[in-house]
Write an enzyme that holds these catalytic residues in place. Structure first.
Site, mmCIF file in Angstrom:
data_model
loop_
_atom_site.group_PDB
_atom_site.id
_atom_site.type_symbol
_atom_site.label_atom_id
_atom_site.label_comp_id
_atom_site.label_asym_id
_atom_site.label_seq_id
_atom_site.Cartn_x
_atom_site.Cartn_y
_atom_site.Cartn_z
ATOM 1 N N LYS A 51 0.822 -1.198 -0.012
ATOM 2 C CA LYS A 51 -0.087 0.014 0.120
ATOM 3 C C LYS A 51 0.805 1.384 -0.040
ATOM 4 O O LYS A 51 0.376 2.013 -0.937
ATOM 5 C CB LYS A 51 -0.758 0.004 1.068
ATOM 6 C CG LYS A 51 -1.955 -1.132 1.226
ATOM 7 C CD LYS A 51 -2.883 -0.996 2.542
ATOM 8 C CE LYS A 51 -4.077 -2.242 2.501
ATOM 9 N NZ LYS A 51 -4.845 -1.914 3.823
ATOM 10 N N ALA A 68 -1.464 0.630 6.976
ATOM 11 C CA ALA A 68 -1.465 -0.499 7.846
ATOM 12 C C ALA A 68 -2.387 -1.647 7.113
ATOM 13 O O ALA A 68 -3.205 -1.244 6.426
ATOM 14 C CB ALA A 68 -2.145 -0.138 9.316
ATOM 15 N N ASP A 69 -2.210 -2.965 7.817
ATOM 16 C CA ASP A 69 -3.350 -4.009 7.250
ATOM 17 C C ASP A 69 -3.389 -4.909 8.165
ATOM 18 O O ASP A 69 -2.295 -5.359 8.903
ATOM 19 C CB ASP A 69 -2.779 -4.684 5.793
ATOM 20 C CG ASP A 69 -3.976 -5.457 5.287
ATOM 21 O OD1 ASP A 69 -4.743 -4.666 4.336
ATOM 22 O OD2 ASP A 69 -4.045 -6.404 5.566
ATOM 23 N N THR A 70 -4.415 -5.420 8.420
ATOM 24 C CA THR A 70 -4.782 -6.274 9.595
ATOM 25 C C THR A 70 -5.376 -7.583 9.001
ATOM 26 O O THR A 70 -6.288 -7.474 8.310
ATOM 27 C CB THR A 70 -5.600 -5.740 10.719
ATOM 28 O OG1 THR A 70 -5.225 -4.381 11.118
ATOM 29 C CG2 THR A 70 -6.126 -6.725 11.658
#
Length: 194
Positions: A51, A68-70
């Protein structure tokens, strides 16, 4: 430096606000595909870096981008955002009564040409048993289609279903605030007196 949050997540926005940080939202469509050989935390960190790379063009020298990525992992399966109510119910049936891991990958990309900083944080979440009626109620009333694993720890299901956590609660919400803060201090984003 001006902090730019590249996320549409209201939870991430709230956590940054609660940290007392001023930030600007910048949104862009970025595919969330990842190489199949990646496992668990590698996926979350890869997606955060992916990203950030999409935002690099046009990033001003005085800007610091946060992506961010969860993801939620049960065994070795990555449970992304559910496509519909049926998939959300299926995910929650799998998660109930078991432990699973939540990984959030974060990337901080300075616009001044310095190398990006990325990391991943892990939390183990223990769900108690959930009835079909509880799962149905949650999916129908909270529509968790924008949440990895089909639930939010801060929502009704988290309140009634999570028995305990090992790791950061805020990581499960989508941003390991303690790690973000430490990296911002290390990167001299702001001065913090002793």
């Amino acid at each position: 430096m001006r902090l730019i949050l590249a996320s549409n997540s209201p939870r991430r926005r709230q956590l940054l606000t609660d940290l007392g940080l001023a930030y600007e939202i910048r949104l862009r469509e970025v595919a969330e595909d990842f190489p199949p050989q990646l496992r668990r935390g590698e996926v979350a960190e890869y997606l955060a870096r992916h990203k950030a790379a999409a935002y690099r063009p046009g990033l001003a020298e005085d800007e610091l981008l946060l992506t961010a990525d969860t993801i939620v992992c049960l065994d070795d399966d990555v449970l992304n955002k559910p496509a519909d109510a049926a998939e959300a119910r299926q995910m929650l049936r799998r998660l109930q009564g078991r432990a699973h891991q939540v990984y959030t990958g974060v990337c901080l990309l300075p616009g001044d040409g310095r190398a990006p900083v990325s990391f991943v944080d892990e939390t183990t979440v223990y769900f108690g048993p959930l009835s079909a009626a509880q799962i149905d109620f949650y999916v129908e009333n909270y529509q968790p289609f924008d949440k990895a694993g089909a639930y939010g720890a801060q929502d009704w299901l988290g309140l009634v279903g999570i028995e305990r956590l090992e790791g950061s609660y805020f990581n499960v919400m989508g941003l390991p605030t303690h790690r973000v803060w430490a990296e911002l201090v290390r990167m001299e984003y702001f001065a913090v007196s002793d």
